[in-house]
Design a protein around this motif. Structure first.
Motif, short mmCIF file in Angstrom:
data_model
loop_
_atom_site.label_atom_id
_atom_site.label_comp_id
_atom_site.label_asym_id
_atom_site.label_seq_id
_atom_site.Cartn_x
_atom_site.Cartn_y
_atom_site.Cartn_z
N GLY A 31 0.78 -1.23 0.00
CA GLY A 31 0.00 0.00 0.00
C GLY A 31 0.81 1.27 0.00
O GLY A 31 0.25 2.36 0.05
N HIS A 32 2.14 1.15 -0.05
CA HIS A 32 3.03 2.31 -0.06
C HIS A 32 4.08 2.15 -1.14
O HIS A 32 4.46 1.03 -1.49
CB HIS A 32 3.76 2.48 1.28
N VAL A 33 4.58 3.29 -1.64
CA VAL A 33 5.82 3.28 -2.41
C VAL A 33 6.94 3.54 -1.41
O VAL A 33 7.01 4.62 -0.82
CB VAL A 33 5.83 4.35 -3.52
N VAL A 78 6.48 6.89 -14.91
CA VAL A 78 6.86 5.83 -13.99
C VAL A 78 6.50 6.19 -12.55
O VAL A 78 6.11 5.32 -11.76
CB VAL A 78 8.36 5.50 -14.15
N ARG A 79 6.56 7.46 -12.20
CA ARG A 79 6.12 7.87 -10.86
C ARG A 79 4.65 7.56 -10.66
O ARG A 79 4.24 7.03 -9.61
CB ARG A 79 6.38 9.36 -10.65
N ASN A 80 3.83 7.90 -11.66
CA ASN A 80 2.39 7.63 -11.58
C ASN A 80 2.12 6.14 -11.54
O ASN A 80 1.21 5.68 -10.84
CB ASN A 80 1.66 8.28 -12.76
N LEU A 81 2.90 5.36 -12.29
CA LEU A 81 2.74 3.91 -12.29
C LEU A 81 2.99 3.36 -10.89
O LEU A 81 2.20 2.54 -10.38
CB LEU A 81 3.71 3.27 -13.28
N PHE A 82 4.06 3.77 -10.24
CA PHE A 82 4.38 3.26 -8.91
C PHE A 82 3.29 3.62 -7.91
O PHE A 82 2.91 2.79 -7.06
CB PHE A 82 5.73 3.81 -8.43
N LEU A 122 0.31 1.32 -8.55
CA LEU A 122 0.56 -0.03 -8.06
C LEU A 122 0.41 -0.10 -6.55
O LEU A 122 -0.16 -1.06 -6.01
CB LEU A 122 1.96 -0.48 -8.48
N ALA A 123 0.93 0.90 -5.84
CA ALA A 123 0.80 0.93 -4.38
C ALA A 123 -0.66 1.10 -3.97
O ALA A 123 -1.12 0.47 -3.01
CB ALA A 123 1.65 2.05 -3.80
N ALA A 124 -1.39 1.95 -4.70
CA ALA A 124 -2.81 2.17 -4.38
C ALA A 124 -3.63 0.90 -4.57
O ALA A 124 -4.68 0.74 -3.94
CB ALA A 124 -3.36 3.29 -5.26
#
Length: 238
Positions: free
Chosen positions: A27-29, A166-170, A173-175
């Motif tokens: 749930g976190h980056v 890539v920032r938005n992707l990470f 994925l965490a969300a």
């Protein structure tokens, strides 16, 4: 979840990682921050079972990764964007990974589309730029739709648009509830990417806390020094 407990790696007389303990929760980056040579890549390789630790343990989902069958279903990783045969096409590379992990062929097209490489799927990787290879490495990490993802310096070679992507992707994925560990030697990159930080230096843990807490601590104009010899410290300061 990734759990590292007392992890140590020595190469002869050199200690690359020393008694490292931390947890990366879903749930976190989580940013894995430290200068080049701090032991980040070595730690990630031990988490994935590619290097055997001298001491300590590293588990993914409560088990050593070496014991996980069809590994890409449990964890995906980008460790070295150049670690692909240059004579293979992007599609062929991912297809081989899919077959080896018992994944459906449709996942190849899906991840190529997700990382923006569908138009060059048949091109040989040897002609790819570094940024394109990074995208291919991210596609390979996503191939098994795993709950745990590790990325080692993933923004290297990406243009500004690619970095934003890539920032938005990470974050996405965490969300979705996945465990995301992203290494970097740049605090500025962590400020734009991570919610939490694991900070190491010379193979040892320096901090494990929220990004906000770490930044606030670094911005204070006071520092606390503890010493077993206060009289000597007082003399030096005077």
């Amino acid at each position: 979840m990734i759990e590292v407990n007392g992890l140590t790696k020595r190469y002869g007389g050199v200690t690359a990682v020393n008694d490292l303990t931390f947890t990366v929760r879903p749930g976190h980056v989580t940013g894995f921050l430290g200068p080049n040579g701090a032991g980040k890549s070595t730690t990630m390789r031990m988490i994935l079972g590619l290097d055997r630790p001298t001491a300590g343990t590293a588990t993914i989902g409560g088990r050593p990764f070496r014991r996980q069958g069809a590994g890409l279903r449990h964890a995906g990783a980008l460790l070295d964007a150049g670690d692909v045969h240059p004579g293979r096409s992007a599609a062929a590379h991912l297809s081989a990974l899919a077959r080896g992990n018992g994944l459906p062929r449709r996942r190849v097209a899906e991840v190529l589309r997700e990382v923006g490489l569908e138009d060059v799927a048949r091109r040989r990787v040897g002609g790819f730029s570094l940024g394109m290879r990074q995208r291919l490495g991210i596609a390979a990490a996503l191939l098994g739709d795993p709950p745990v993802l590790l990325f080692d310096e993933p923004v290297n070679g990406l243009d500004p648009e690619g970095v934003r992507w890539v920032r938005n992707l990470f974050r996405r994925l965490a969300a979705e509830g996945r465990t995301v560990l992203v290494s970097s030697h740049l605090m500025s990159e962590m400020e734009n990417t991570a919610d939490r930080l694991v900070v190491i230096g010379r193979g040892e843990l320096i901090a494990e806390e929220s990004l906000a807490g770490f930044a606030a601590r670094g911005a204070r104009d006071r520092v606390t020094v503890r010493t077993p010899d206060p009289a000597r410290l007082a003399a030096v300061l005077t």
